[in-house]
Write an enzyme that holds these catalytic residues in place. Structure first.
Site, PDB file in Angstrom:
ATOM      1  N   HIS A  34       1.682   4.257  -2.838  1.00  0.00           N
ATOM      2  CA  HIS A  34       1.678   5.715  -2.651  1.00  0.00           C
ATOM      3  C   HIS A  34       2.937   6.329  -3.268  1.00  0.00           C
ATOM      4  CE1 HIS A  34      -1.871   6.537  -0.357  1.00  0.00           C
ATOM      5  NE2 HIS A  34      -1.518   5.848   0.715  1.00  0.00           N
ATOM      6  N   HIS A  46       0.846  -1.201   0.000  1.00  0.00           N
ATOM      7  CA  HIS A  46       0.000   0.000   0.000  1.00  0.00           C
ATOM      8  C   HIS A  46       0.882   1.253   0.000  1.00  0.00           C
ATOM      9  CE1 HIS A  46      -3.565   2.363   1.669  1.00  0.00           C
ATOM     10  NE2 HIS A  46      -2.541   3.141   2.007  1.00  0.00           N
ATOM     11  N   GLU A  47       1.876   1.298   0.874  1.00  0.00           N
ATOM     12  CA  GLU A  47       2.731   2.481   0.982  1.00  0.00           C
ATOM     13  C   GLU A  47       3.643   2.620  -0.230  1.00  0.00           C
ATOM     14  OE1 GLU A  47       2.084   4.688   3.154  1.00  0.00           O
ATOM     15  OE2 GLU A  47       0.641   3.385   4.175  1.00  0.00           O
ATOM     16  N   GLU A  96      -6.264   6.691  -1.055  1.00  0.00           N
ATOM     17  CA  GLU A  96      -6.161   5.520  -0.183  1.00  0.00           C
ATOM     18  C   GLU A  96      -6.773   4.293  -0.849  1.00  0.00           C
ATOM     19  OE1 GLU A  96      -4.698   5.021   3.020  1.00  0.00           O
ATOM     20  OE2 GLU A  96      -3.713   6.763   2.152  1.00  0.00           O
TER      21      GLU A  96
END
Length: 365
Positions: free
Chosen positions: A150, A146-147, A197
């Site tokens: 980003h 997930h990060e 997100e």
């Protein structure tokens, strides 16, 4: 086609990756997994002439260097010698999403489960001890992915600006109208970030390639480390009930509840991710059919906005939320606006009522 083998790639720092094989996506563009609303905003910003120059100029005003020094001095940097299992996950995630430079990652002492990717010139990833202690290996792998998502999307720049403006709003709250202007920008950035997100959740799934682990992680963030007391299907039913339940008053309250948040509610995130995992778009990516970074410069802003508009229209049409249903019905020319709004706010009733003046009964529309 994606490469299913984890070959050594010492030049990019991916020489050590976990043994479990996952599908890799060479040259994947972040457009492959970005939510339409997130993607259209990013494409528009990237197309602006002088955009990079403006934000580099802002770097002198933003506390990025201070943040980097803070984490370096008061957190634990992930490496082969510290939190080695997280180091392996990080390199694995960068390898799968083909992120050439592995961003530095820190573990910060904080019982609140959280993770973030910040930075203007180069992204850095921070995870809290509360999150590390809460999640198992596969759940944590999805969070790391997930990060990294980003970072690949360039979200760290806007996240840093959001943090700066939020802090600035607190400092100028005493200035008449000053806080109002800044909070307007913060509110807009938060709306974008909530969509980002959803994009990063998709990236986490592409890295972990385990939907159940992603679901468990979101459930734990909502309910803590009591997995034996929780059920994924029941958790998703909460999202369904949240969307369709109540009347227009509840719809307004939902909006007010989410406005100050940087993240969507966890049940909503779980439902959105499951929906995407079952879509043709996800399967095409897994089959190796996805946009490449080399094509990003040719991306049409108009096409991205069109996709975003189509996504919102579909969301309104398919939504079971009372307010969204009202908007959809009005757009379709259905019903009388006044009576529908009154009923939506609980002001109307379909039950017959006596009229003592003439001895008749009446039923509201």
């Amino acid at each position: 086609m994606p490469d299913d083998s984890h070959q050594n790639d010492a030049t990019n720092g991916h020489e050590k990756v976990p043994s479990r094989q996952r599908t890799r996506f060479p040259g994947i563009s972040s457009r492959a997994y970005e939510h339409p609303a997130d993607r259209s905003a990013l494409v528009a910003l990237r197309k602006l002439s002088g955009f990079d120059t403006v934000f580099k100029a802002l770097s002198g005003l933003l506390p990025e260097r201070s943040l980097r020094l803070l984490f370096l001095s008061d957190s634990v940097r992930v490496s082969e010698r510290q939190f080695a299992h997280l180091n392996d996950m990080l390199r694995d995630a960068c390898y799968i999403l083909d992120l050439e430079k592995v961003p530095p990652m820190y573990v910060n002492q904080d019982p609140q489960p959280n993770a973030m990717c910040i930075g203007l010139d180069e992204p850095i990833i921070v995870v809290t001890t509360g999150l590390v202690e809460l999640l198992d290996e596969e759940e944590m792998r999805a969070v790391v992915g997930h990060e990294v998502g980003h970072a690949l999307s360039g979200h760290s720049v806007y996240r840093t600006i959001l943090l700066f403006l939020t802090n600035l709003a607190l400092r100028v709250a005493w200035i008449p109208l000053g806080n109002v202007a800044i909070m307007a920008i913060v509110t807009a950035l938060r709306e974008w970030f909530r969509k980002s997100e959803l994009s990063a959740d998709r990236a986490g799934l592409l890295v972990g390639q385990d939907l159940q682990a992603s679901m468990r992680g979101l459930m734990k963030i909502a309910g803590g480390n009591h997995l034996h007391e929780m059920n994924v299907d029941a958790f998703l039913e909460q999202a369904e009930e949240y969307e369709r339940g109540g009347d227009l008053r509840d719809s307004v309250l939902k909006i007010l509840n989410v406005l100050p948040r940087s993240h969507p509610f966890t049940t909503v995130r779980a439902a959105e991710l499951k929906k995407w995992a079952e879509s043709r778009d996800y399967q095409r990516i897994m089959d190796g059919h996805y946009p490449r970074r080399g094509e990003d410069k040719d991306t049409s802003v108009t096409d991205s906005f069109r996709e975003s508009a189509a996504s919102y229209a579909s969301q309104v049409k398919d939504s079971k939320d009372p307010l969204m249903k009202l908007v959809s019905d009005i757009a379709g020319g259905a019903g009388d606006l006044g009576s529908r709004v009154r009923r939506g706010f609980g002001g109307g009733s379909s039950a017959p009522r006596d009229n003592p003046a003439n001895g008749t009964t009446r039923t509201d529309d």
